[in-house]
Design an enzyme around this catalytic site. Structure first.
Site, PDB file in Angstrom:
ATOM      1  N   ASN A  42      15.475 -12.337  -8.879  1.00  0.00           N
ATOM      2  CA  ASN A  42      15.412 -11.559 -10.124  1.00  0.00           C
ATOM      3  C   ASN A  42      16.798 -11.135 -10.611  1.00  0.00           C
ATOM      4  OD1 ASN A  42      12.609  -9.688  -8.775  1.00  0.00           O
ATOM      5  ND2 ASN A  42      12.559 -11.615  -9.872  1.00  0.00           N
ATOM      6  N   CYS A  82      -3.256  14.113 -35.545  1.00  0.00           N
ATOM      7  CA  CYS A  82      -2.037  13.903 -34.763  1.00  0.00           C
ATOM      8  C   CYS A  82      -0.845  13.938 -35.714  1.00  0.00           C
ATOM      9  CB  CYS A  82      -2.096  12.594 -33.978  1.00  0.00           C
ATOM     10  SG  CYS A  82      -1.996  11.108 -34.999  1.00  0.00           S
ATOM     11  N   CYS A 116       9.129 -19.450 -16.459  1.00  0.00           N
ATOM     12  CA  CYS A 116      10.526 -19.323 -16.039  1.00  0.00           C
ATOM     13  C   CYS A 116      10.716 -19.817 -14.611  1.00  0.00           C
ATOM     14  CB  CYS A 116      10.972 -17.864 -16.164  1.00  0.00           C
ATOM     15  SG  CYS A 116      11.108 -17.291 -17.870  1.00  0.00           S
ATOM     16  N   ASP A 120       5.371 -11.980 -18.529  1.00  0.00           N
ATOM     17  CA  ASP A 120       5.817 -13.367 -18.357  1.00  0.00           C
ATOM     18  C   ASP A 120       4.678 -14.356 -18.181  1.00  0.00           C
ATOM     19  OD1 ASP A 120       4.922 -12.663 -15.875  1.00  0.00           O
ATOM     20  OD2 ASP A 120       6.780 -13.108 -14.801  1.00  0.00           O
TER      21      ASP A 120
END
Length: 368
Positions: free
Chosen positions: A78, A328, A194, A138
């Site tokens: 990574n 809200c 990937c 991913d």
């Protein structure tokens, strides 16, 4: 021009003004935009190649609450592209590594770890309570899951994807523009990943930076977003190209079976709600903002943040026949809250269009 997604938070202090000085100088952001960033709650899917540059940029920009979803641990493979993680983080949970890195970047940001894999049974609960989702996942299964949930809940979704030397970015927000299934109706056959096709780390950083910029624009109202456009980057050719993207009029709404469980509810204008409340026997108002959001509070409203709405004892005390209006800061969370209440059997639910602050300043319409 893009309408801002959230109301501004409390005034900035001197430390904030020093930290964000260069951003405060930007037209379209300024003081109000910086306070909107502080009020925003953004969920980032994935703490990997795309998620890490997005997370770093949003924390540095001053987004107040950032959620990060990932069930993986940091691996050596990574490190060439996931810059929030370092060698010392190998083996750690990605959400925890990312949280610690974000606090080093900006100690004032609140980080919520969602250390889990998204699935049909939990995706709506995780996305509920956020104003915006950024999808840096991913794989196609997660992308469809996130896109469909965001569409059901009325959330804008910033999406990106990378492979090899190329990347893509868009913004999906039905019914205001196209959704992910308008771009990819079905999973592309034999799609590379990937892991099998490789990826240049710098492509992740470039696409992640654009995704973060889109999130900032949506939150603050600055500029024009990529809603209805697909931006494509080719690092080998050094080109950026934009293509128009339109909704498919024949595409069914996202996951229609789940939509039936979370139906849309009628809306009410601020002026109409002001008249009903002035009459003394108006509906129960449920303000689903966070406790730190104080602009435009309505006297007598129940204050139940959206994330804890369905578990609130205040809600349990109400009969399902009670007329209820959810409110809200912009109308986005109110619509989601109304759908949740309707799905739980409330028969007279409406959501306020726009900011709750508009009710106090509205002039009730004359009876005709």
């Amino acid at each position: 021009m893009n309408l801002p997604l959230v109301d501004p938070a409390a005034p900035l202090d001197e430390d904030d003004r020093a930290r964000y000085a260069r951003q405060l100088a930007l037209p379209g952001i300024g003081d109000a935009g910086q306070r909107r960033l502080a009020a925003a709650r953004v969920l980032v899917i994935g703490a990997g190649g795309l998620g890490t540059p997005v997370l770093a940029a949003l924390a540095a920009a001053g987004v107040g609450v950032i959620g990060v979803v990932d069930d993986d641990v940091v691996e050596v493979s990574n490190l060439h592209r996931q810059l929030l993680h370092g060698t010392a983080d190998v083996g750690r949970q990605k959400t925890t590594s990312a949280r610690d890195a974000l606090h080093r970047i900006n100690p004032g940001v609140v980080v919520h770890e969602h250390r889990m894999r998204l699935a049909a049974v939990n995706v709506d609960d995780i996305l509920t309570g956020y104003d915006l989702v950024v999808d840096g996942s991913d794989n196609f299964d997660t992308r469809y899951l996130v896109a469909d949930a965001a569409e059901r809940l009325g959330l804008p979704c910033v999406w990106g994807a990378v492979l090899g030397y190329a990347g893509q970015v868009s913004v999906f927000w039905p019914p205001y523009g196209p959704g992910y299934r308008d771009l990819h109706p079905d999973t592309p056959g034999d799609a590379a990943t990937c892991a099998t096709g490789g990826v240049l780390g710098m492509v992740c950083h470039a696409i992640g930076a654009v995704m973060a910029a889109e999130a900032v624009k949506i939150i603050t109202g600055a500029g024009r977003t990529l809603l209805g456009q697909l931006l494509m980057f080719d690092a080998l050719d050094a080109t950026w190209r934009t293509f128009a993207l339109s909704p498919d009029p024949d595409r069914p709404a996202a996951d229609a079976t789940q939509l039936d469980a979370s139906p849309a509810v009628p809306v009410v204008l601020p002026s109409v709600l002001a008249r009903e409340l002035a009459g003394g026997e108006g509906p129960v108002v449920i303000d689903v903002r966070e406790p730190t959001e104080t602009d435009g509070s309505l006297s007598g409203a129940l204050r139940i943040p959206l994330g804890s709405l369905t578990a609130s004892p205040h809600l349990a005390a109400l009969a399902t026949t009670t007329p209820v209006v959810t409110v809200c800061a912009s109308g986005v969370r109110a619509a989601r809250a109304g759908a949740l209440l309707a799905a739980r059997g409330f028969r007279d639910v409406r959501s306020l269009v726009g900011a709750v602050g508009a009710v106090a300043s509205a002039h009730p319409p004359e009876d005709v």
